[in-house]
Design a protein around this motif. Sequence first.
Motif, short mmCIF file in Angstrom:
data_model
loop_
_atom_site.label_atom_id
_atom_site.label_comp_id
_atom_site.label_asym_id
_atom_site.label_seq_id
_atom_site.Cartn_x
_atom_site.Cartn_y
_atom_site.Cartn_z
N TRP A 143 -22.33 20.72 10.69
CA TRP A 143 -23.52 19.74 10.34
C TRP A 143 -23.78 19.10 11.61
O TRP A 143 -22.96 19.01 12.59
CB TRP A 143 -23.16 18.72 9.34
N THR A 144 -24.90 18.21 11.60
CA THR A 144 -25.13 17.42 12.51
C THR A 144 -24.93 16.08 12.12
O THR A 144 -25.17 15.60 10.86
CB THR A 144 -26.88 17.39 12.76
N GLN A 145 -24.23 15.15 13.17
CA GLN A 145 -23.70 14.07 12.80
C GLN A 145 -24.77 12.88 12.60
O GLN A 145 -25.83 13.17 13.16
CB GLN A 145 -22.85 13.55 13.96
N VAL A 146 -24.24 12.03 11.62
CA VAL A 146 -25.28 10.87 11.56
C VAL A 146 -25.35 10.16 12.94
O VAL A 146 -24.63 9.97 13.45
CB VAL A 146 -24.90 10.37 10.24
N PRO A 147 -26.54 9.37 12.88
CA PRO A 147 -26.70 8.61 14.15
C PRO A 147 -25.65 7.35 14.02
O PRO A 147 -25.49 6.73 12.81
CB PRO A 147 -28.15 8.00 13.90
N THR A 159 -26.24 4.57 5.84
CA THR A 159 -27.30 4.85 5.13
C THR A 159 -28.13 6.35 5.31
O THR A 159 -29.03 6.69 4.74
CB THR A 159 -28.52 3.98 5.96
N ALA A 160 -27.58 7.02 6.08
CA ALA A 160 -27.96 8.30 6.43
C ALA A 160 -26.83 9.52 6.03
O ALA A 160 -25.64 9.21 6.01
CB ALA A 160 -28.28 8.56 7.96
N ALA A 161 -27.79 10.40 5.75
CA ALA A 161 -26.89 11.76 5.30
C ALA A 161 -26.78 12.73 6.57
O ALA A 161 -27.64 12.83 7.09
CB ALA A 161 -27.48 12.31 4.15
N PRO A 162 -25.69 13.75 6.83
CA PRO A 162 -25.83 14.51 7.58
C PRO A 162 -26.70 15.60 7.42
O PRO A 162 -27.31 15.80 6.37
CB PRO A 162 -24.37 15.26 7.49
N ARG A 163 -27.29 16.19 8.56
CA ARG A 163 -28.52 17.20 8.18
C ARG A 163 -27.91 18.64 8.88
O ARG A 163 -26.78 18.51 9.41
CB ARG A 163 -29.57 16.65 9.18
N ASP A 164 -28.70 19.58 8.56
CA ASP A 164 -28.57 21.03 9.13
C ASP A 164 -27.14 21.46 8.81
O ASP A 164 -26.33 22.08 9.57
CB ASP A 164 -28.45 20.94 10.74
N VAL A 219 -21.03 10.99 5.07
CA VAL A 219 -20.13 10.37 6.02
C VAL A 219 -19.69 9.13 5.20
O VAL A 219 -20.32 8.62 4.02
CB VAL A 219 -21.16 9.77 7.45
N PHE A 220 -18.41 8.52 5.73
CA PHE A 220 -17.99 7.41 4.83
C PHE A 220 -17.36 6.36 6.13
O PHE A 220 -16.93 6.66 7.19
CB PHE A 220 -17.00 7.73 3.97
N ASN A 221 -17.23 5.15 5.90
CA ASN A 221 -16.64 3.98 6.47
C ASN A 221 -15.65 3.47 5.38
O ASN A 221 -15.49 3.77 4.41
CB ASN A 221 -17.59 3.15 7.27
N ASN A 222 -15.15 2.24 6.11
CA ASN A 222 -14.10 1.38 5.31
C ASN A 222 -14.95 0.84 4.02
O ASN A 222 -14.24 0.30 3.02
CB ASN A 222 -13.57 0.25 6.19
N LYS A 223 -16.13 0.65 3.99
CA LYS A 223 -16.98 -0.08 3.01
C LYS A 223 -17.21 1.14 1.72
O LYS A 223 -17.50 0.72 0.71
CB LYS A 223 -18.32 -0.52 3.68
N GLY A 224 -17.22 2.31 2.06
CA GLY A 224 -17.72 3.43 1.18
C GLY A 224 -18.36 4.61 1.67
O GLY A 224 -18.32 4.73 3.06
N ASN A 225 -19.13 5.42 0.72
CA ASN A 225 -19.50 6.58 1.01
C ASN A 225 -21.18 6.33 1.27
O ASN A 225 -21.74 5.91 0.58
CB ASN A 225 -19.30 7.61 0.05
N GLY A 226 -21.59 7.15 2.47
CA GLY A 226 -23.07 7.11 2.64
C GLY A 226 -23.72 8.26 1.57
O GLY A 226 -22.91 9.01 0.65
N PRO A 227 -24.79 8.45 1.81
CA PRO A 227 -25.63 9.56 0.74
C PRO A 227 -25.15 10.82 1.18
O PRO A 227 -25.02 11.03 2.33
CB PRO A 227 -27.13 9.23 0.96
#
Length: 1029
Positions: free
Chosen positions: A651-655, A631-636, A715-723
Amino acid sequence: SGMRLEGSLQLVLLLALTWRATGLRIPLEVEQPPTIVNHTLGPIIALPFDNTITVRCQAIGNPPPEYRWTKDGQAFFPSNSSKIRPDQKNGTFVLHKKDLFQFQGKYKCFASNKLGTSMTEEIEILVPSIPKFPKETLNPFVVKEGEPIILKCNPPEGVAPRQIYWMSLDLQHIEQDERVSMGTDGNLYFSNALQKDSRPDYCCFAAFPTIRTIVQKTAMAVVVQSSEAPPVRIPSLLLPSGVQTLKVFLKGEAVQLECIPEGYPTPNVTWMKMGGNMMGRVKLSNFQRLLSIPAVEERDQGKYMCTAENSAGKAVHYFDVIVEEPPKWLTEPPRSQLTVSGSDVHIKCSVSGKPPPVITWRRNGEIMRGEYTVVLHNVRPEDSSVYQCEASNVHGSLLANVNILVISECCWRDIKSAQQRHTSRNNRRYVPDAPTNLEISENGNPRNISLSWIPGSDHNSSVTEFVVEYEESKWEPGRWKELQKVVGNQATAELALHGHLNYQFRVYAVNAVGPGPPSEPTRRHETPPAPPERNPENVKIQGHLPYQMDISWEPLLPIEHNGPGLEYKVSYRKLGVEDEWREHMVKRHSFVVRNTSTFVPYEIKIQSRNSDGWGPEPKVVTGYSGEDVPTAAPRDIAVEVINTTILRVSWTQVPYATVRGHLGGYYVHWVRGKSLLNPNKVLDEHHAMSFPGKRSHAIVPGLEPFSEYKLTVNVFNNKGNGPKSDPVTFSTPEGVPQQVPILTASDPHKDSIRLVWGPPLEANGVLSGYHLQYHLINETSLEVLHSQEVNISGPDTTQWQLWGLKEGSLYRFHLSACTQAGCGPAQAEESRTVTAEGDGNWRISEAINSSQSSYVIDGLEPGTAYTVRLMVKSLLDNASVFEEVIQTRATGESRGSDFSTQRWFIGTMCAVALLTLIALMACFVRKNKGGKYAVKEKEDLHPDLESQEMNDDTFNEYSDSDEKPLKGSSQCSLNGDDTAGDSVSRDSLVDYADGGGEFNEDGSFIGEYSGRKQRGSVSEPSGPGPVRA
């Protein structure tokens, strides 16, 4: 009669062994149930040009079988129809072409005698109709420019394969590209309409090559209304609809996933597999709209995503690909069996498939109850029958006919006696004999026994080991398996057994020669039920869908059940919180937990239980519930340009909580928007790289110098890509140019060479000029003797004249293009300067008209050797076509005796003929445009009076040492070799236009070298008669 009896018993023994092993041929002298040996495999497709259709069914048996048919589950009698010709010898019948439609359906053949009934699988007869489009009136499609269009084909069904084409009425194919493409459904899709799409004759054609038929749909008209500037439109998908599509494919089948977008500008389509790699497995076609996998496997299962994107935005669609398969035998179909009265018969139907097949049992074609195994207790000869095992799921079915033949006890003893005699005759000489006197003794527990035996003769080769085998009648009757090995000097074995089984054992010995025959089986030993001794292993926890957790495990083997009523207790609870265990009892080896939180850790344990109790305490396994897209995008986002083609992104990692799944890594996307050399041209070149794992920076290669980019990270996981992150814009600096594509050396002289080159294909910056290095080469050792370099300013310079070179020497040249970032790789070339050909002075005549066949040179010295060279001034350069050394006659010498003069005359004639041919070719190529014939006037007059008296009427003389730069552009020789070695200067005829010269219609030069001299002659103060050439 004893010999006949033994032969008969051996025949029955052979029958038992071969039937048991193969389930195939049985001598017809023996009574037996029917076995179908030949039948038609469905489906049968009746083609228009087929005159008849033959449906075969042939069986063997004793007594001979009788046949009957069913059609769609109802009795069908081929002999009752005048339109069917049945075969009197078997169940085959022939249908005639007329009225085939009434025979469309699903058929089964049954072959019966007093011992049983055998049957075939379903045989489907299909009678397709002639495909045709309906007659219809279609209104024109009127759309505004930039809007999408779908022209529907709706092709008729017919005999496969079916091929779809879109053409005009004059049979010209409709051009397809990324904007206009045909889907697998046959429709023609326009992502956006343009003015040029307006036409009245869009026709869909459907071809059926098997039945040699092509049909055409009514032509459709499209009218595109013009607009000044179509509005930019965010992509959406014309095909498929919705957000997600479930696709089920059979293993080995061809997969086709299709995304056809609409939008303006025309969207690009990209594909990815969530949490997997598509490389090497998929093929993209139809302008990236179609993803194909030729033969799908289980590893191809998963979620695929297509993305349609343009400058206005993007749209995505997910495909859930599930791979299933029709029923198949796990090892082989169940075998026919020959057994003795009073024994138990087990028929097992071992199949697999996805979804799991449903098993249907029949006896002589009549449905009976049964699961995976049918057990017949205490059989009698009247139980001889044909049993059918049919396994089916939504994808197909399997059918096996199992012949069970029961014989009496006395016949069985006779067979055993014959078997022993048969075995003794065929045993190898040195193989150990079978052990005897096998005894079972319990060790206080029926599941822990001792087995003892007396070894047989080892035939002078010591026994190395004994192998204990077992057979159990519940799960795999008749199949012997190895249980334990003991050393060759030991004649007992301690055996641990499973519960709720009916065992028998046998032993065979092994020596250096090989294994001997097995012993006679022991008496049956039945073990009582007991709780399971172990729990399932390989527990897997997966989350295929959000809010769901799929648990699966490797089930216990059937013999490990230890008793009836095996079940599994599935226990689960959230990890790390005070949560109660939730429990479910299941019989299958999988369980789905629904309505879970997204990607939450759970503790899971699986415990076995049967009717006698629980298995041991299970181990706890940790897993996660279903994933969802981040649900979150990397920042900075920060970009550090390392050089012209590489940058470092951080970049700053997503939570972690926003990943909502197993972290796959990060995707870096970058788009080359434009080249700074041509900022008005939009490039829109998309690139992406994935960087697995938990990280906060990456090195991105492969950039183009002197370009403007936009970059995002997600960021991405097994389900798909984040924003995606907010885009970062950056530019790459100038780089060095590419290599100069071509470098040539031409127009060589004694001390100069002209270099000509082409500019680099990619400057990678603002071109500032060129760097030239040239080296004098020792032609023997190829060593560099002397080097110099020149910086050539001006990006538009493409040629350079080098002066001050050494006469007759080899030079190597290296030329590089340069920008402010430096000079690129060098292009190399080699060439030689010209060597002078003697110390005498050359005289040059006037230009000779190509129509002349001879030329007179007068004023020569008697008794003197001259080198005469005939030059042609082609459209490209001067070239020598004839050269000869001639000797003038001394005063008073007979003219007729000078053979050299004759040689000169003959040579000159040949040269003039060649000159004429070359001139005519040049004129033809240039379409009667005037060529230039070069002559050169010597500007420096000799100081002696004789030379001054000659004035215009003399040959102009010059020394080999007199060299001047060429006037005008560089020239090339006619034959491509500009190193003729002469020192004749080569100016254009333009330099002599004031001399009264002119060009005639064929382009040849007419006129005198000087306005006052006579054509074809020069006057010398003294000299002999003329020499004719």
